[in-house]
Design a protein around this motif. Structure first.
Motif, PDB file in Angstrom:
ATOM      1  N   THR A  73      92.334  35.577   2.489  1.00 10.78           N
ATOM      2  CA  THR A  73      93.173  36.715   2.146  1.00 10.78           C
ATOM      3  C   THR A  73      92.391  37.659   1.232  1.00 10.78           C
ATOM      4  O   THR A  73      91.741  37.218   0.282  1.00 10.78           O
ATOM      5  N   ILE A  74      92.482  38.944   1.544  1.00 12.36           N
ATOM      6  CA  ILE A  74      91.669  39.938   0.848  1.00 12.36           C
ATOM      7  C   ILE A  74      92.559  41.109   0.455  1.00 12.36           C
ATOM      8  O   ILE A  74      93.239  41.701   1.298  1.00 12.36           O
ATOM      9  N   ALA A  75      92.551  41.448  -0.847  1.00 11.03           N
ATOM     10  CA  ALA A  75      93.297  42.599  -1.343  1.00 11.03           C
ATOM     11  C   ALA A  75      92.468  43.856  -1.126  1.00 11.03           C
ATOM     12  O   ALA A  75      91.302  43.915  -1.503  1.00 11.03           O
ATOM     13  N   VAL A  76      93.085  44.854  -0.489  1.00  6.79           N
ATOM     14  CA  VAL A  76      92.368  46.075  -0.118  1.00  6.79           C
ATOM     15  C   VAL A  76      93.149  47.275  -0.645  1.00  6.79           C
ATOM     16  O   VAL A  76      94.388  47.292  -0.589  1.00  6.79           O
ATOM     17  N   SER A  77      92.432  48.267  -1.137  1.00  5.19           N
ATOM     18  CA  SER A  77      93.101  49.455  -1.677  1.00  5.19           C
ATOM     19  C   SER A  77      93.899  50.163  -0.581  1.00  5.19           C
ATOM     20  O   SER A  77      93.540  50.111   0.602  1.00  5.19           O
ATOM     21  N   PRO A  78      94.994  50.851  -0.971  1.00  8.17           N
ATOM     22  CA  PRO A  78      95.828  51.516   0.049  1.00  8.17           C
ATOM     23  C   PRO A  78      95.071  52.575   0.843  1.00  8.17           C
ATOM     24  O   PRO A  78      95.341  52.775   2.032  1.00  8.17           O
ATOM     25  N   GLU A  79      94.122  53.258   0.214  1.00  8.32           N
ATOM     26  CA  GLU A  79      93.360  54.280   0.923  1.00  8.32           C
ATOM     27  C   GLU A  79      92.557  53.675   2.073  1.00  8.32           C
ATOM     28  O   GLU A  79      92.502  54.228   3.183  1.00  8.32           O
ATOM     29  N   LEU A  80      91.957  52.539   1.806  1.00 10.57           N
ATOM     30  CA  LEU A  80      91.152  51.881   2.844  1.00 10.57           C
ATOM     31  C   LEU A  80      92.047  51.236   3.899  1.00 10.57           C
ATOM     32  O   LEU A  80      91.707  51.236   5.087  1.00 10.57           O
ATOM     33  N   MET A  81      93.192  50.693   3.482  1.00 15.17           N
ATOM     34  CA  MET A  81      94.131  50.127   4.454  1.00 15.17           C
ATOM     35  C   MET A  81      94.627  51.213   5.405  1.00 15.17           C
ATOM     36  O   MET A  81      94.792  50.974   6.604  1.00 15.17           O
ATOM     37  N   ARG A  82      94.870  52.414   4.870  1.00 21.62           N
ATOM     38  CA  ARG A  82      95.325  53.514   5.724  1.00 21.62           C
ATOM     39  C   ARG A  82      94.261  53.844   6.771  1.00 21.62           C
ATOM     40  O   ARG A  82      94.580  54.047   7.947  1.00 21.62           O
ATOM     41  N   GLU A  83      93.013  53.874   6.364  1.00 20.95           N
ATOM     42  CA  GLU A  83      91.934  54.152   7.320  1.00 20.95           C
ATOM     43  C   GLU A  83      91.883  53.092   8.413  1.00 20.95           C
ATOM     44  O   GLU A  83      91.756  53.405   9.604  1.00 20.95           O
ATOM     45  N   LEU A  84      91.979  51.843   8.013  1.00 16.18           N
ATOM     46  CA  LEU A  84      91.891  50.755   8.991  1.00 16.18           C
ATOM     47  C   LEU A  84      93.139  50.679   9.871  1.00 16.18           C
ATOM     48  O   LEU A  84      93.065  50.238  11.019  1.00 16.18           O
ATOM     49  N   GLY A  85      94.276  51.110   9.328  1.00 15.46           N
ATOM     50  CA  GLY A  85      95.511  51.113  10.122  1.00 15.46           C
ATOM     51  C   GLY A  85      95.559  52.236  11.132  1.00 15.46           C
ATOM     52  O   GLY A  85      96.355  52.189  12.070  1.00 15.46           O
ATOM     53  N   GLU A  86      94.736  53.275  10.936  1.00 13.81           N
ATOM     54  CA  GLU A  86      94.589  54.400  11.866  1.00 13.81           C
ATOM     55  C   GLU A  86      95.864  55.212  12.054  1.00 13.81           C
ATOM     56  O   GLU A  86      96.061  55.824  13.093  1.00 13.81           O
ATOM     57  N   LYS A  87      96.724  55.227  11.028  1.00 15.07           N
ATOM     58  CA  LYS A  87      97.899  56.101  11.033  1.00 15.07           C
ATOM     59  C   LYS A  87      97.869  56.896   9.746  1.00 15.07           C
ATOM     60  O   LYS A  87      97.980  56.325   8.650  1.00 15.07           O
ATOM     61  N   ALA A  88      97.744  58.200   9.878  1.00  9.62           N
ATOM     62  CA  ALA A  88      97.523  59.052   8.712  1.00  9.62           C
ATOM     63  C   ALA A  88      98.663  58.980   7.702  1.00  9.62           C
ATOM     64  O   ALA A  88      98.448  59.118   6.497  1.00  9.62           O
TER      65      ALA A  88
END
Length: 272
Positions: A73-88
């Motif tokens: 399990t890895i905690a990721v910043s919301p900005e990077l999660m948004r990029e990886l989720g590919e929904k602006a």
């Protein structure tokens, strides 16, 4: 572990989204969305990593997934999660890095009423995902992608399948010969599998063909249709009658129509 910048770990995840070669080399892909992640877990796929938004108050589903799934399990910043989720406009709670299964035709269950779909040289990942979703919905035993084709594990294909990718075997084969060898092995067990291609000039309408027996249904490339090798292998070509002004159907739509007809016939036969 926490990731808040575009470090090497983030770049690996980013590559899983856009680089087919790196996906294949690492043997893993990134899964977005509640239903796909849930289906991957329920169907026993190997979850290697779970990424979660450090700023979010996680839902019960997200907390339970993090607590019960055996994965890093890895905690990721919301900005990077948004990029990886590919929904602006959306930050996903969770993302999953999932291991690819082997491209082995033995993953497809064999039986006297098996219904397997071949998609020959598809160029659209979205069409692959849509076809997989339809195959799952109408009781197919597996999907085979042949030839130079889009990637089953492209994020567009995974999203379009809405989780069905994890519910039935989907195998990629470089050429039709390996599939025909597998068909020969299936037939050698006494299962009379027929190879049925879809073509606008098919001799029979789809409803006139008997889909209640073991069948390998072929769907051709979106632009050029079936390859000459697959066409030569067909026991029967069927068409989908159309009465409107459209000259053809989208490949995944055509597959859905034929799969529905197959399911309709099988349901009717079971009632008799």
């Amino acid at each position: 572990m926490r990731v808040s910048g575009r470090n090497a770990r983030f770049q690996q995840w980013e590559a899983l989204l856009g680089n087919r070669t790196k996906r294949r080399r690492r043997g893993e892909f990134l899964v977005q969305g509640v239903r796909p992640i849930t289906m991957a877990v329920e169907h026993g796929w190997q979850i290697r990593e779970l990424l979660y938004d450090t700023s979010a108050q996680l839902s019960g589903w997200a907390r339970e997934t993090l607590d019960t799934v055996r994965a890093e399990t890895i905690a990721v910043s919301p900005e990077l999660m948004r990029e990886l989720g590919e929904k602006a406009d959306t930050v996903p709670e969770l993302l999953a890095v999932v291991a690819m299964p082997e491209d082995d035709l033995r993953r497809i269950p064999v039986g006297p009423t098996m219904l397997t779909v071949v998609f020959d040289r598809p160029t659209s990942p979205g069409n692959i995902g849509t076809l997989v979703r339809s195959a799952d919905a109408f009781g197919a035993s597996g999907v085979i992608i042949t030839g130079h084709a889009a990637d089953v594990y492209d994020p567009k294909a995974v999203r379009a399948s809405t989780g069905s990718l994890f519910a039935l075997p989907v195998v990629q084969m470089p050429a039709h010969q390996a599939v025909l060898s597998w068909v020969a092995d299936v037939r050698a067990t006494g299962i009379g599998m027929s190879i049925v291609g879809t073509d606008e000039r098919g001799a029979l309408a789809a409803a006139e063909h008997d889909f209640t027996r073991a069948t390998l249904t072929l769907i051709g490339n979106e632009t050029t249709g079936l390859s000459s090798g697959w066409r030569a292998a067909c026991d029967q070509l069927v068409r989908i009658p159309m009465s409107g002004s459209a000259s053809s159907l989208n490949a995944a739509t055509a597959a859905t129509v034929v799969l529905y007809e197959s399911a309709r016939q099988r349901t009717a036969a079971a009632r008799q």
